[in-house]
Enzyme design. Structure first.
Site, PDB file in Angstrom:
ATOM      1  N   ASP A 141      47.768  30.123 -26.623  1.00 58.83           N
ATOM      2  CA  ASP A 141      49.293  29.097 -26.153  1.00 58.83           C
ATOM      3  C   ASP A 141      48.267  27.797 -25.603  1.00 58.83           C
ATOM      4  O   ASP A 141      46.985  28.057 -25.024  1.00 58.83           O
ATOM      5  CB  ASP A 141      49.832  29.405 -25.896  1.00 58.83           C
ATOM      6  CG  ASP A 141      50.980  28.958 -25.538  1.00 58.83           C
ATOM      7  OD1 ASP A 141      51.742  28.259 -26.088  1.00 58.83           O
ATOM      8  OD2 ASP A 141      51.490  29.968 -24.111  1.00 58.83           O
ATOM      9  N   LEU A 142      49.328  26.875 -25.647  1.00 58.16           N
ATOM     10  CA  LEU A 142      48.489  26.111 -24.768  1.00 58.16           C
ATOM     11  C   LEU A 142      49.196  26.133 -23.022  1.00 58.16           C
ATOM     12  O   LEU A 142      48.589  26.287 -21.703  1.00 58.16           O
ATOM     13  CB  LEU A 142      49.099  24.328 -25.187  1.00 58.16           C
ATOM     14  CG  LEU A 142      49.125  23.304 -24.302  1.00 58.16           C
ATOM     15  CD1 LEU A 142      46.897  23.079 -24.091  1.00 58.16           C
ATOM     16  CD2 LEU A 142      49.750  21.493 -25.076  1.00 58.16           C
ATOM     17  N   ASP A 143      51.290  25.819 -22.822  1.00 59.45           N
ATOM     18  CA  ASP A 143      51.616  25.986 -21.820  1.00 59.45           C
ATOM     19  C   ASP A 143      51.332  27.138 -20.919  1.00 59.45           C
ATOM     20  O   ASP A 143      51.957  28.119 -21.416  1.00 59.45           O
ATOM     21  CB  ASP A 143      52.885  25.070 -22.149  1.00 59.45           C
ATOM     22  CG  ASP A 143      53.175  24.088 -22.875  1.00 59.45           C
ATOM     23  OD1 ASP A 143      52.594  22.744 -22.220  1.00 59.45           O
ATOM     24  OD2 ASP A 143      53.672  23.715 -23.937  1.00 59.45           O
ATOM     25  N   THR A 192      50.834  23.490 -17.783  1.00 52.17           N
ATOM     26  CA  THR A 192      52.452  23.004 -17.348  1.00 52.17           C
ATOM     27  C   THR A 192      53.831  23.357 -17.774  1.00 52.17           C
ATOM     28  O   THR A 192      54.423  22.405 -17.524  1.00 52.17           O
ATOM     29  CB  THR A 192      52.014  21.959 -18.759  1.00 52.17           C
ATOM     30  OG1 THR A 192      51.673  23.093 -19.878  1.00 52.17           O
ATOM     31  CG2 THR A 192      51.115  20.445 -18.801  1.00 52.17           C
ATOM     32  N   LYS A 237      60.012  29.545 -21.476  1.00 59.95           N
ATOM     33  CA  LYS A 237      58.924  29.767 -21.923  1.00 59.95           C
ATOM     34  C   LYS A 237      58.332  30.136 -23.299  1.00 59.95           C
ATOM     35  O   LYS A 237      59.172  30.560 -23.989  1.00 59.95           O
ATOM     36  CB  LYS A 237      58.129  31.108 -21.048  1.00 59.95           C
ATOM     37  CG  LYS A 237      57.598  30.049 -19.172  1.00 59.95           C
ATOM     38  CD  LYS A 237      56.349  30.914 -18.705  1.00 59.95           C
ATOM     39  CE  LYS A 237      56.812  30.822 -16.988  1.00 59.95           C
ATOM     40  NZ  LYS A 237      56.136  31.249 -16.520  1.00 59.95           N
ATOM     41  N   SER A 242      50.959  26.358 -30.614  1.00 56.52           N
ATOM     42  CA  SER A 242      51.891  26.019 -29.300  1.00 56.52           C
ATOM     43  C   SER A 242      52.764  25.680 -29.431  1.00 56.52           C
ATOM     44  O   SER A 242      53.018  25.022 -31.148  1.00 56.52           O
ATOM     45  CB  SER A 242      51.049  24.474 -28.627  1.00 56.52           C
ATOM     46  OG  SER A 242      51.872  24.530 -27.808  1.00 56.52           O
ATOM     47  N   ALA A 243      54.366  25.518 -29.103  1.00 57.81           N
ATOM     48  CA  ALA A 243      55.795  25.299 -29.496  1.00 57.81           C
ATOM     49  C   ALA A 243      56.343  23.540 -28.929  1.00 57.81           C
ATOM     50  O   ALA A 243      56.604  23.019 -29.853  1.00 57.81           O
ATOM     51  CB  ALA A 243      56.336  26.241 -29.081  1.00 57.81           C
ATOM     52  N   LYS A 290      58.628  30.300 -32.169  1.00 55.90           N
ATOM     53  CA  LYS A 290      58.231  31.252 -31.099  1.00 55.90           C
ATOM     54  C   LYS A 290      60.146  32.034 -30.496  1.00 55.90           C
ATOM     55  O   LYS A 290      60.564  31.745 -30.258  1.00 55.90           O
ATOM     56  CB  LYS A 290      57.360  31.710 -30.380  1.00 55.90           C
ATOM     57  CG  LYS A 290      56.145  30.905 -30.298  1.00 55.90           C
ATOM     58  CD  LYS A 290      55.362  30.382 -29.417  1.00 55.90           C
ATOM     59  CE  LYS A 290      53.793  30.073 -29.285  1.00 55.90           C
ATOM     60  NZ  LYS A 290      53.349  29.416 -28.606  1.00 55.90           N
ATOM     61  N   GLU A 321      48.460  34.249 -23.856  1.00 58.52           N
ATOM     62  CA  GLU A 321      50.428  33.657 -24.612  1.00 58.52           C
ATOM     63  C   GLU A 321      50.596  34.183 -23.332  1.00 58.52           C
ATOM     64  O   GLU A 321      50.475  35.481 -22.129  1.00 58.52           O
ATOM     65  CB  GLU A 321      51.014  34.221 -25.786  1.00 58.52           C
ATOM     66  CG  GLU A 321      51.615  33.831 -26.477  1.00 58.52           C
ATOM     67  CD  GLU A 321      52.449  32.849 -26.545  1.00 58.52           C
ATOM     68  OE1 GLU A 321      52.947  32.812 -24.993  1.00 58.52           O
ATOM     69  OE2 GLU A 321      52.766  31.828 -27.270  1.00 58.52           O
ATOM     70  N   ASP A 322      51.353  33.080 -22.312  1.00 55.74           N
ATOM     71  CA  ASP A 322      52.293  33.749 -21.040  1.00 55.74           C
ATOM     72  C   ASP A 322      53.648  33.881 -21.526  1.00 55.74           C
ATOM     73  O   ASP A 322      54.302  33.553 -19.922  1.00 55.74           O
ATOM     74  CB  ASP A 322      52.199  32.283 -20.012  1.00 55.74           C
ATOM     75  CG  ASP A 322      52.344  31.104 -20.213  1.00 55.74           C
ATOM     76  OD1 ASP A 322      52.750  30.513 -21.278  1.00 55.74           O
ATOM     77  OD2 ASP A 322      53.641  30.683 -19.776  1.00 55.74           O
TER      78      ASP A 322
HETATM   79  C1  BG6 Z   1      56.692  25.587 -24.953  1.00 52.71           C
HETATM   80  C2  BG6 Z   1      56.726  25.556 -23.932  1.00 52.71           C
HETATM   81  O1  BG6 Z   1      55.000  25.021 -25.378  1.00 52.71           O
HETATM   82  O2  BG6 Z   1      56.641  23.846 -25.905  1.00 52.71           O
HETATM   83  C3  BG6 Z   1      58.030  25.365 -23.527  1.00 52.71           C
HETATM   84  O3  BG6 Z   1      56.344  26.970 -23.190  1.00 52.71           O
HETATM   85  C4  BG6 Z   1      58.141  24.316 -23.905  1.00 52.71           C
HETATM   86  O4  BG6 Z   1      58.444  25.196 -21.896  1.00 52.71           O
HETATM   87  C5  BG6 Z   1      58.529  23.563 -25.505  1.00 52.71           C
HETATM   88  O5  BG6 Z   1      60.200  23.919 -24.152  1.00 52.71           O
HETATM   89  C6  BG6 Z   1      58.445  22.343 -26.979  1.00 52.71           C
HETATM   90  O6  BG6 Z   1      57.450  21.471 -25.441  1.00 52.71           O
HETATM   91  P1  BG6 Z   1      57.301  19.931 -25.499  1.00 52.71           P
HETATM   92  O7  BG6 Z   1      56.067  19.430 -24.985  1.00 52.71           O
HETATM   93  O8  BG6 Z   1      57.267  19.854 -27.318  1.00 52.71           O
HETATM   94  O9  BG6 Z   1      59.265  19.762 -25.201  1.00 52.71           O
HETATM   95 MG    MG Z   2      53.184  29.188 -23.126  1.00 53.56          MG
END
Ligand code: BG6
Ligand code: MG
Length: 226
Positions: A9-11, A17, A45, A114-115, A145, A169-170
């Site tokens: 996962d990224l964020d 972030t 998240k 990542s989402a 997710k 994943e966090d």
């Molecule tokens: C996820 C984050 O990785 O991405 C969420 O944990 C975030 O908090 C989601 O809403 C969507 O991200 P973005 O950058 O497309 O708004």
């Molecule tokens: Mg995350």
């Protein structure tokens, strides 16, 4: 030694972030009169931008026109990108680079899962774009997710079966997505929050090369698969 796919996962896993998402969502929630606690943030998240705003509005029993909804989403992303613009390599979380380097040394395929629709941009900002054999982000999937689509797509791109993939994943939603994909789930954060994960570490400084070797050599029994 088996070939395993490592999906990050990224964020909140690779970069911090999650704190910027929190600040931008809190500002937006407060602007429409909704309180926004750390507990509520935990529920956002890993959740897509659209679903996150839907949840915030539901907490405040607020109904909006489609136009206003789109306007708020744009505003949130605008605020969030102000933080992203300032990012560089220094925002990579401790020992992430070390773990990535070890996996590369062992010739293990690596994917992003990542989402976020901003994921590719962020990876470039922190100079990690080239470290991934595959990238799946919010622009590539239609189901967020805890639906496993993002991780199953990553496994497909790596030419691996889901059982041979391991997810870092966090978020609660992300751990559930990994479990729903029949992958090994490794939580990064609090074990109280991420209790559904197969393993939990506070951060990557706790992940030893011995642990990674164990993932590569042993047949692991999944405890939390659906
Ligand atoms: C996820 C984050 O990785 O991405 C969420 O944990 C975030 O908090 C989601 O809403 C969507 O991200 P973005 O950058 O497309 O708004
Ligand atoms: Mg995350």
């Amino acid at each position: 030694m088996k070939i395993k796919g490592f999906i990050f996962d990224l964020d909140g896993v690779i970069v911090d972030t999650a704190k910027y998402h929190f600040l931008a969502w809190r500002k937006l929630a407060n602007s429409v009169g909704v309180d926004f606690t750390e507990e509520q943030n935990e529920q956002l998240k890993g959740v897509s931008r659209v679903k996150s705003l839907e949840k915030i509005l539901a907490w405040g029993s607020i109904t909006l026109s489609d136009d206003k909804f789109t306007e708020l989403m744009t505003k949130k992303n605008h605020d969030y990108l102000k933080y992203v613009d300032q990012m560089d390599e220094s925002e990579i979380l401790p020992d992430v680079t070390k773990v990535l380097a070890y996996l590369q040394l062992k010739s293990q395929p690596i994917s992003l899962g990542s989402a976020s629709k901003n994921a590719r941009n962020i990876l470039k900002k922190v100079s990690l774009f080239e470290s991934f054999d595959a990238i799946v982000d919010g622009t590539d999937v239609s189901k967020g997710k805890p639906n496993p689509e993002v991780f199953l797509t990553a496994a497909k791109l790596l030419n691996l079966s889901p059982e041979d993939c391991i997810v870092f994943e966090d978020s609660v939603a992300g751990i559930q997505a990994a479990n729903n994909a029949n992958m090994i789930s490794i939580g990064i954060g609090s074990s109280e929050v991420l209790f559904e994960a197969d393993f939990v570490f506070k951060d990557f400084t706790e992940i030893s090369t011995e642990f990674i070797d164990m993932l590569l050599t042993e047949e692991l029994k999944l405890k939390n698969q659906s």
